[in-house]
Enzyme design. Structure first.
Site, PDB file in Angstrom:
ATOM      1  N   ARG A 172      15.613  38.132  15.549  1.00 37.43           N
ATOM      2  CA  ARG A 172      15.480  39.078  14.452  1.00 37.43           C
ATOM      3  C   ARG A 172      16.127  40.403  14.836  1.00 37.43           C
ATOM      4  NH1 ARG A 172      13.284  43.811  16.470  1.00 37.43           N
ATOM      5  NH2 ARG A 172      11.112  43.609  17.123  1.00 37.43           N
ATOM      6  N   HIS A 231       1.153  32.889   8.832  1.00 34.55           N
ATOM      7  CA  HIS A 231       1.957  33.823   9.630  1.00 34.55           C
ATOM      8  C   HIS A 231       3.382  33.959   9.097  1.00 34.55           C
ATOM      9  CE1 HIS A 231      -1.412  33.576  12.346  1.00 34.55           C
ATOM     10  NE2 HIS A 231      -1.234  32.276  12.458  1.00 34.55           N
ATOM     11  N   GLU A 271       7.772  47.386   8.062  1.00 33.80           N
ATOM     12  CA  GLU A 271       7.662  48.545   8.949  1.00 33.80           C
ATOM     13  C   GLU A 271       9.001  49.260   8.900  1.00 33.80           C
ATOM     14  OE1 GLU A 271       7.393  49.424  13.767  1.00 33.80           O
ATOM     15  OE2 GLU A 271       6.368  47.666  12.945  1.00 33.80           O
ATOM     16  N   CYS A 317      10.417  53.006  14.780  1.00 32.02           N
ATOM     17  CA  CYS A 317       9.858  53.201  16.121  1.00 32.02           C
ATOM     18  C   CYS A 317      10.983  53.328  17.128  1.00 32.02           C
ATOM     19  CB  CYS A 317       8.951  52.035  16.497  1.00 32.02           C
ATOM     20  SG  CYS A 317       8.157  52.238  18.108  1.00 32.02           S
ATOM     21  N   THR A 319      11.131  52.657  20.120  1.00 32.07           N
ATOM     22  CA  THR A 319      11.184  51.568  21.104  1.00 32.07           C
ATOM     23  C   THR A 319      12.133  50.467  20.670  1.00 32.07           C
ATOM     24  OG1 THR A 319       9.376  50.302  20.100  1.00 32.07           O
ATOM     25  CG2 THR A 319       8.784  51.996  21.714  1.00 32.07           C
ATOM     26  N   ARG A 326      15.414  41.192  18.808  1.00 29.77           N
ATOM     27  CA  ARG A 326      14.461  40.463  19.640  1.00 29.77           C
ATOM     28  C   ARG A 326      14.763  38.985  19.500  1.00 29.77           C
ATOM     29  NH1 ARG A 326       9.352  38.054  19.508  1.00 29.77           N
ATOM     30  NH2 ARG A 326       8.251  38.301  21.479  1.00 29.77           N
ATOM     31  N   VAL A 329      11.853  32.633  22.175  1.00 25.27           N
ATOM     32  CA  VAL A 329      11.477  31.234  22.044  1.00 25.27           C
ATOM     33  C   VAL A 329       9.975  31.122  22.269  1.00 25.27           C
ATOM     34  CG1 VAL A 329      13.701  30.286  22.792  1.00 25.27           C
ATOM     35  CG2 VAL A 329      11.919  30.733  24.498  1.00 25.27           C
ATOM     36  N   ARG A 355       4.720  36.902  26.535  1.00 25.21           N
ATOM     37  CA  ARG A 355       3.469  37.253  25.877  1.00 25.21           C
ATOM     38  C   ARG A 355       2.918  36.039  25.155  1.00 25.21           C
ATOM     39  NH1 ARG A 355       5.393  41.708  21.330  1.00 25.21           N
ATOM     40  NH2 ARG A 355       6.863  40.424  20.165  1.00 25.21           N
ATOM     41  N   GLY A 356       1.658  36.116  24.739  1.00 25.80           N
ATOM     42  CA  GLY A 356       1.039  35.018  24.018  1.00 25.80           C
ATOM     43  C   GLY A 356       1.694  34.814  22.670  1.00 25.80           C
ATOM     44  N   GLU A 360       2.046  40.627  21.641  1.00 27.81           N
ATOM     45  CA  GLU A 360       1.785  41.358  22.878  1.00 27.81           C
ATOM     46  C   GLU A 360       0.289  41.467  23.133  1.00 27.81           C
ATOM     47  OE1 GLU A 360       3.614  45.323  25.093  1.00 27.81           O
ATOM     48  OE2 GLU A 360       3.815  45.059  22.935  1.00 27.81           O
ATOM     49  N   ARG A 525     -18.358   0.245  27.637  1.00 29.53           N
ATOM     50  CA  ARG A 525     -17.520   1.348  27.178  1.00 29.53           C
ATOM     51  C   ARG A 525     -16.540   0.846  26.134  1.00 29.53           C
ATOM     52  NH1 ARG A 525     -12.260  -0.426  27.576  1.00 29.53           N
ATOM     53  NH2 ARG A 525     -11.464  -0.622  29.689  1.00 29.53           N
ATOM     54  N   ARG A 628     -13.135   7.887  26.040  1.00 32.79           N
ATOM     55  CA  ARG A 628     -13.826   6.725  26.569  1.00 32.79           C
ATOM     56  C   ARG A 628     -15.316   6.972  26.349  1.00 32.79           C
ATOM     57  NH1 ARG A 628     -11.005   3.399  30.471  1.00 32.79           N
ATOM     58  NH2 ARG A 628      -8.968   3.033  29.517  1.00 32.79           N
ATOM     59  N   ARG A 707     -14.171  -8.068  39.529  1.00 29.88           N
ATOM     60  CA  ARG A 707     -13.392  -7.128  40.341  1.00 29.88           C
ATOM     61  C   ARG A 707     -14.337  -6.300  41.188  1.00 29.88           C
ATOM     62  NH1 ARG A 707     -10.553  -3.160  35.835  1.00 29.88           N
ATOM     63  NH2 ARG A 707     -12.424  -2.361  34.824  1.00 29.88           N
ATOM     64  N   GLY A 708     -13.771  -5.592  42.172  1.00 34.35           N
ATOM     65  CA  GLY A 708     -14.581  -4.744  43.040  1.00 34.35           C
ATOM     66  C   GLY A 708     -15.212  -3.607  42.268  1.00 34.35           C
TER      67      GLY A 708
END
Length: 761
Positions: A172, A231, A271, A317, A319, A326, A329, A355-356, A360, A525, A628, A707-708
């Site tokens: 973007r 979103h 913004e 802004c 910044t 920006r 991925v 970041r998540g 941020e 099971r 299970r 079986r064992g």
């Protein structure tokens, strides 16, 4: 009005969340007086508090912002009564930083003029240099915009052709109308004029960029809310931005433009005046960037954007000015995230910001991170996107070294074809079958390579094939059907409808060893698979976490003797985990065959154990199969164990949808286990029977698998064997349990005869 309601479009929008990070972080602090909605409080013309009041708040508020650092008293006195050439004021610039002492920067541009007007530019230049270079006296100058040559753009390519690591890619840029104020200094008519100018330009878009504009004002509230939840649409819920005047005259002049595929969109007056966004699922950075460049190249022939020598494009802004770009991925790095130092070191080397996925300061989910270029100023657009590309490629390389992925399809086929394997997979993977399926994918992303990887690496495997997801049994049925029939020794796949037996039949299941002399424990099971998720090899880290969430929510609804607690493997104390494994109560990741099938992928994410207080009912979550479900107890009371399990299955099926297919029964990771998926077993002491030369033949006669006690291929200890039903397919659950009971009773009788000195043929 918003007219596109197809929920499938959500897959294109996950990356938009990043730019709303400040909004989501500050939503709880939003001023909300007189019970107004978050948006309603900003609908009028915004006006800042008096500059003297703001100055006092800044001095007394404990701020450590760049605003406070560089707005000295002399500078304040110089600017407090001044206006920019576009009418902006100091109060408009410092309002948010003065009212929010936690702000790191604290200053916004009221209009583009603050960056160039002689009386204003020194303050902003010091903030800009300090933020972007770490030195307020720095002299970094932004170059002329350069998106790269066509050859350079084409070279970006796909960052992740496998599709295993990169979920989505997004680039973007922000743009501002030349000569128009930013939100704090803008009036209602300014917003309306900017919207009109923007639409005149956007309406000339053609080809894949052509789209439709949806004004925020008057938009249907239900659809607006849905877009926000997906979103895809911005909102007015950030008090930091609100107190900067960012939402003034909300929602006038604001809206969203997007093409039909939602791979190119434009936010108007969110913004900045413009946010141009190109995005799509997967890692094809070349396509995403090329689309954005085409859009910008065209749109700048239709309108003038605010720029300044040495600063690049001007934004609200400071910044964000420079390239304003920006490139990001959403990348899956759950293994690296276990030790974030490696990820952070790579990001630092390539000037990337991790970041998540919610922006941020947010947390990663499923080990997915939003990785983007950190630098905006002092480099070209091409340099920024290429820097991001190189860093992401190194991140993928580091993650790939830690993550299970199947081998190359062609190489796997060549390996198994030339081997002496006697597996069913090799037998039925003919050249014709290989050619038919080699490039095919299920809707959940599974491939034939996922299915045969383990069998190709372990040529001694008897079956050699696993299902990548429930769809594999349909999509790759030419090989799976033959394997299933051969393994289960059936002429056709015609499994009956699940039947656990009548109340009378279940009540008639007897205690195998009422004297408590031979049977140590009884256990039944079943496996169950979520219909909507792949099996482990094709699972993403998010799949594991989502399955865990779904499973635990259902398990926690159990009541009575089934009620219990869930213990996540990733959070389990190491000593407790080790003890549970030693007690044969908890699963572990120690089987090479299963490991090479992808069974332990992203270990220990999304895995854990649920059990009731008495530990007579438990559930393994994402051990091998998704679930299970296990009922067990000491002694030989098979009826009690079975009835408990049936009750649990019935309750969980009210909450969860399990993968089934007519004629196949319940679908599982390993084709050897589908059908009933049921294994009823006892640990039984048969020290005399087990020594008989015809022991295994006797078991085969009754369809019993010996079986064992440590599982398949393990040895017996002290004459104790695990005896279970061998058949899974072609009979009901009740019939399988009854068959096991009859067989074990026959073995018990034989053991008693041998122990009593009587010979048995």
């Amino acid at each position: 009005m918003w007219c596109c309601t197809k929920r499938r479009d959500k897959k294109y929008v996950d990356q938009i969340e990043g730019d709303q990070s400040a909004q989501s972080q500050q939503a709880s602090n939003t001023k909300n007086t007189n019970n107004m909605s978050e948006e309603d409080q900003w609908r009028s013309q915004w006006n800042s508090k008096p500059v003297e009041s703001l100055w006092g708040s800044l001095q007394s508020g404990g701020s450590k912002s760049l605003l406070k650092k560089h707005l000295t008293e002399d500078v304040y006195n110089q600017l407090k009564d001044k206006k920019t050439t576009l009418g902006g004021t100091l109060a408009q610039c410092i309002s948010s930083g003065a009212l929010h002492p936690g702000s790191k920067v604290g200053i916004y541009a009221c209009d583009p003029a603050v960056y160039t007007d002689p009386v204003w530019k020194d303050l902003f230049n010091r903030v800009i240099q300090d933020y972007h270079t770490g030195n307020p006296d720095g002299s970094v100058k932004h170059p002329e915009p350069s998106f790269g040559t066509p050859e350079q753009i084409d070279s970006l390519g796909d960052l992740d052709p496998t599709g295993y690591f990169v979920k989505s890619t997004r680039v973007r840029v922000a743009r501002s109308h030349k000569g128009m104020p930013f939100p704090p200094a803008a009036k209602k008519e300014d917003f309306e004029e900017m919207e009109k100018k923007a639409l005149e330009g956007l309406s000339t878009m053609t080809g894949e960029l052509a789209g439709t504009y949806y004004p925020l004002k008057g938009m249907d509230k239900a659809k607006q809310q849905q877009m926000i939840e997906d979103h895809f649409l911005f909102r007015a819920d950030d008090s930091v931005l609100g107190d900067a005047g960012g939402y003034s005259c909300w929602d006038t002049g604001r809206g969203i433009f997007h093409n039909d595929d939602k791979t190119f969109l434009t936010w108007l007056n969110e913004e900045d005046h413009f946010r141009f966004i190109s995005m799509q699922m997967g890692g094809n950075l070349g396509q995403v960037y090329k689309r954005l460049v085409a859009a910008i190249t065209h749109i700048q022939t239709k309108m003038d954007f605010a720029k300044a020598d040495g600063l690049g494009y001007l934004t609200f802004c400071p910044t964000n000015l420079g390239t304003t770009m920006r490139a990001s991925v959403h990348v899956r790095v759950p293994m690296l995230s276990k030790d974030p130092k490696v990820l952070n070191d790579i990001c630092a080397k390539y000037n990337l910001q991790p970041r998540g996925v919610h922006g941020e300061h947010s947390e990663s989910k499923g080990g997915v991170y939003d990785i983007s270029n950190k630098r905006r100023l002092g480099l070209s657009e091409w340099d920024a996107v290429n820097e991001m590309k190189n860093g992401v490629l190194e991140i993928i390389k580091a993650e790939a070294a830690l993550t299970w992925t199947p081998g190359d399809m062609k190489s796997l086929y060549e390996t198994i074809s030339k081997s002496n394997s006697q597996s069913l997979m090799k037998k039925f993977l003919t050249p014709e079958v290989f050619e038919k399926y080699k490039n095919k994918k299920t809707s959940l992303g599974g491939t034939l390579a996922h299915c045969i990887n383990s069998g190709c690496k372990h040529v001694g495997s008897k079956v050699g094939i696993y299902a990548c997801d429930p769809e594999a049994y349909t999509e790759f049925e030419d090989i799976f059907n033959n394997v299933i029939k051969a393994y289960h020794k059936v002429d056709s796949i015609n499994h009956p409808v699940p039947t656990f037996g009548t109340e009378e039949e279940m009540a008639a299941l007897e205690n195998i060893d009422p004297e408590n002399k031979m049977v140590l424990s009884t256990r039944i099971r079943v496996a169950r698979s979520h219909a909507k998720y792949p099996f482990p090899p094709a699972c993403t880290s998010e799949d594991f976490e989502n399955m865990e969430t779904d499973s635990v929510a259902a398990l926690k609804t159990l009541t009575g003797e089934l009620k219990g607690e869930y213990y996540a493997l990733a959070k389990m104390d190491e000593a407790i985990q080790k003890q549970l494994v030693m007690d044969h109560f908890l699963f572990r990741d120690d089987d090479d065959v299963l490991r090479d099938a992808g069974g332990y992928k992203y270990w220990d994410t999304g895995r854990g154990i649920f059990h009731n207080k008495d530990k007579t009912f438990l559930t393994w979550v994402n051990e091998e199969d998704h679930l299970r479900l296990i009922s067990m107890q000491k002694g030989g009371d098979l009826g009690t164990v079975y009835r408990r399990l049936v009750k649990a299955i019935g309750e969980l099926e009210k909450k969860l949808t399990f993968a089934k297919r007519e004629g196949y029964g319940y679908l599982t990771f390993c084709p050897s286990n589908l059908g009933t998926t049921l294994r009823a077993s006892v640990h039984m002491a048969i020290p005399n029977v087990c020594k008989q030369p015809n022991f295994k033949d006797f078991c085969e006669k009754y369809s019993i698998q010996p079986r064992g006690i440590h599982g398949e291929h393990s040895e017996s200890e002290g004459g104790v064997y695990d005896l279970s039903n061998k058949r899974r397919l072609g009979l009901t659950e009740y019939e399988a349990v009854r068959e096991m009971l009859d067989g074990v009773l026959a073995i018990k009788k034989w053991e008693e005869e041998l122990a009593g000195g009587q010979k048995k043929a």
